[in-house]
Scaffold this active site. Sequence first.
Site, mmCIF file in Angstrom:
data_model
loop_
_atom_site.group_PDB
_atom_site.id
_atom_site.type_symbol
_atom_site.label_atom_id
_atom_site.label_comp_id
_atom_site.label_asym_id
_atom_site.label_seq_id
_atom_site.Cartn_x
_atom_site.Cartn_y
_atom_site.Cartn_z
ATOM 1 N N HIS A 19 0.838 -1.204 0.000
ATOM 2 C CA HIS A 19 0.000 0.000 0.000
ATOM 3 C C HIS A 19 0.870 1.250 0.000
ATOM 4 O O HIS A 19 2.100 1.164 -0.133
ATOM 5 C CB HIS A 19 -0.991 -0.026 1.176
ATOM 6 N N HIS A 22 4.138 1.308 2.303
ATOM 7 C CA HIS A 22 5.289 0.545 1.785
ATOM 8 C C HIS A 22 5.857 1.252 0.560
ATOM 9 O O HIS A 22 7.063 1.280 0.347
ATOM 10 C CB HIS A 22 4.870 -0.858 1.341
ATOM 11 N N CYS A 127 1.099 -9.107 21.334
ATOM 12 C CA CYS A 127 0.281 -8.642 20.201
ATOM 13 C C CYS A 127 0.788 -9.338 18.946
ATOM 14 O O CYS A 127 1.951 -9.184 18.572
ATOM 15 C CB CYS A 127 0.361 -7.125 20.035
ATOM 16 N N CYS A 130 1.989 -6.838 16.226
ATOM 17 C CA CYS A 130 3.355 -6.320 16.406
ATOM 18 C C CYS A 130 4.379 -7.449 16.433
ATOM 19 O O CYS A 130 5.565 -7.200 16.321
ATOM 20 C CB CYS A 130 3.510 -5.572 17.721
ATOM 21 N N CYS A 144 -3.824 -2.835 21.794
ATOM 22 C CA CYS A 144 -2.547 -2.404 21.219
ATOM 23 C C CYS A 144 -2.761 -1.065 20.522
ATOM 24 O O CYS A 144 -3.696 -0.909 19.738
ATOM 25 C CB CYS A 144 -2.057 -3.447 20.210
ATOM 26 N N HIS A 147 -2.494 -1.552 16.608
ATOM 27 C CA HIS A 147 -3.374 -2.496 15.902
ATOM 28 C C HIS A 147 -4.811 -2.482 16.415
ATOM 29 O O HIS A 147 -5.674 -3.149 15.853
ATOM 30 C CB HIS A 147 -2.785 -3.910 15.940
ATOM 31 N N LYS A 299 -3.919 6.024 10.623
ATOM 32 C CA LYS A 299 -2.802 5.444 9.883
ATOM 33 C C LYS A 299 -3.322 4.502 8.802
ATOM 34 O O LYS A 299 -4.208 3.692 9.066
ATOM 35 C CB LYS A 299 -1.909 4.665 10.864
ATOM 36 N N LYS A 302 -2.564 -2.298 6.877
ATOM 37 C CA LYS A 302 -3.201 -3.545 6.477
ATOM 38 C C LYS A 302 -4.261 -3.928 7.491
ATOM 39 O O LYS A 302 -5.354 -4.322 7.145
ATOM 40 C CB LYS A 302 -2.163 -4.666 6.460
HETATM 41 O O1 ME8 Z 1 6.862 -3.954 10.198
HETATM 42 N N1 ME8 Z 1 2.743 5.273 6.536
HETATM 43 O O2 ME8 Z 1 6.515 -4.923 8.125
HETATM 44 P P1 ME8 Z 1 5.236 -4.122 7.581
HETATM 45 C C1 ME8 Z 1 4.032 5.217 6.180
HETATM 46 N N2 ME8 Z 1 8.116 -6.888 8.720
HETATM 47 N N3 ME8 Z 1 4.716 4.057 6.081
HETATM 48 C C2 ME8 Z 1 4.077 2.926 6.365
HETATM 49 C C3 ME8 Z 1 2.725 2.907 6.761
HETATM 50 C C4 ME8 Z 1 2.045 4.169 6.826
HETATM 51 N N4 ME8 Z 1 0.753 4.292 7.131
HETATM 52 N N5 ME8 Z 1 2.364 1.633 6.968
HETATM 53 C C5 ME8 Z 1 3.467 0.862 6.692
HETATM 54 C C6 ME8 Z 1 7.116 -4.785 9.324
HETATM 55 N N6 ME8 Z 1 4.498 1.638 6.324
HETATM 56 C C7 ME8 Z 1 8.276 -5.740 9.534
HETATM 57 C C8 ME8 Z 1 9.563 -5.003 9.224
HETATM 58 S S1 ME8 Z 1 12.215 -4.921 8.973
HETATM 59 C C9 ME8 Z 1 13.521 -5.850 9.481
HETATM 60 C C10 ME8 Z 1 10.796 -5.821 9.433
HETATM 61 C C11 ME8 Z 1 5.838 1.200 5.918
HETATM 62 O O3 ME8 Z 1 4.791 -4.877 6.367
HETATM 63 C C12 ME8 Z 1 6.898 1.746 6.844
HETATM 64 O O4 ME8 Z 1 8.143 1.661 6.215
HETATM 65 O O5 ME8 Z 1 4.259 -3.905 8.658
HETATM 66 C C13 ME8 Z 1 6.811 0.750 7.961
HETATM 67 O O6 ME8 Z 1 7.939 0.811 8.810
HETATM 68 C C14 ME8 Z 1 6.722 -0.548 7.189
HETATM 69 O O7 ME8 Z 1 5.900 -0.202 6.056
HETATM 70 C C15 ME8 Z 1 6.100 -1.688 7.975
HETATM 71 O O8 ME8 Z 1 5.847 -2.753 7.093
#
Ligand code: ME8
Length: 519
Positions: A19, A22, A127, A130, A144, A147, A299, A302
């Site tokens: 989304h 990411h 959680c 998280c 949380c 979430h 925010k 997903k």
């Molecule tokens: O946390 N606004 O993966 P994830 C801006 N697998 N950026 C956002 C966002 C938002 N509303 N939502 C997500 C994880 N992001 C772990 C990471 S790393 C070793 C492991 C972006 O799929 C942002 O970069 O939940 C956030 O840190 C990341 O997606 C979280 O992706």
Amino acid sequence: MSEAFYVTTPIYYVNAEPHIGHTYTTVVADMLARYHRLKGETCFMLTGTDEHGDKILEVAQERGTTPDAVATEYAQLFKKTWDQLGIDYDRFIRTTDPDHRLVVQSILQKVYDAGEIEFKEYEGLYCVGCERFLTDRDMVDGLCRDHERAPESRSESNYFFNMGAHFSWLAETIEAHPDFIRPEHYRNEVLAMLSEESGLGGELCISRPKERLDWGIELPFDNRYVCYVWFDALINYLTGVGYPDGSEFETFWPVSEHIIGKDILKPHGVFWPCMLHAIGAPLPRHLNVHGFWNLDNRKVSKSLGNLVSPQVMDERYGFEAFRYFLLREMVFGQDSSFSEPLLIARINADLANNLGNLVSRTLNMTGRFADGLVPRAGAPGEAELVIEETAARVTSEVDEHVLSLRPQRALESIMGLIDATNRYLELREPWKAAKDPERADQVPTTLYTCCESLRVTAVLLSAFLPQTSHEIFSRLGLGNALEGAFLPELTRWGGLEAGLPTRKGPPLFPRIEVTEDSK
Ligand code: ME8
């Protein structure tokens, strides 16, 4: 040897589609890699997927399939999305890759052998969103904070990494290298987490019993357990460049830049430095933290289901326009709001009116008054010198802003050059001057100045809007203008040769009419 640059994105969970959030992180990383390549540096960009843990198992169970099948489906979706959108990564890592498993196991063994891992009983609130135990501060009204769901109470025997042993070293290191975590307020947040009052605790549970979760990397010292997903995931940044002894590791690790959202500051700002210190590896050069994209003040995520899909944005507006909006609108480090009217207003003002106008006016007039060939410039007057100086100033501002992680300011600066050139064109009025015997000889100089300003603009834009930049070069009669040439030479004024055949082409960014749907 040229300088090197290594940039990483978080590896995304394989439980839903890519989304806007990411996409933002990935686009920032891609922009940085492209910019550093433009400077002639050897670059490596790493992105990928985080595939282990309860979360993925949960999705698989809901769907009546295996975690492996879910992980593969979503890993392919992320990879395909970035490929389609032109993200120029060097490796797409999956935590299920065999080389990653080996690196994680070798690190676990190393930390275990060093006596930093202990086995004991633990009870807490977990959680699944998280993938960690929560502290009081992570919760609001028993839910949380991120979430908005109730954590589960869990008690089990597990292995714990004594990360607290590294806290005072970490706090001192952060104080001594104030720009390690940037922007500044995230550094302060990490320092606050490290203080005793934060209640963080110095023990990190790094195992999950297989009887509850067998989807993960097995602990090398106890095959009844798999590794906790965060301990596994963070290590991807090392695997990606061949830790421990690949030559790429030596080249890239000392110049590594992590780009993350603020939701994962704790694992990156606390767990990760402690893990690195425990294995004797240096810290990354910077931890760069951005804020959230919000929709209706919540925010985008997903788990909340309020996604903005990059593919849909691509179909509606073109990915370059969406990419421009993301980089231009968000102040790196702060939260931003997304809405289609805001997106449309940005595209119309900056891309259709400012940039699009300059391209179409310059090339139309080069067609009309110079047989479509880049004219030869005469001696520059005061107005031409102003444009030349603006181009030089903008080039150095862009460098400063990109290196300090201010993409929004870099783009603002580039728009300033385009704006100044549009104003210069109004001042010189080549459409009138061409018919005025007293001023007609100015026209080639005016048009050259505009073409050259467009060339410099295209060089500077190339990291931000690669396709648009390529199209401008092509219309200016330049082939692959970036091949074999680097900043700062590339933007040196006068680099455009006279006589090149230009091409008008359709509007670069047609104005978008606001419809009821986009309001
Ligand atoms: O946390 N606004 O993966 P994830 C801006 N697998 N950026 C956002 C966002 C938002 N509303 N939502 C997500 C994880 N992001 C772990 C990471 S790393 C070793 C492991 C972006 O799929 C942002 O970069 O939940 C956030 O840190 C990341 O997606 C979280 O992706």
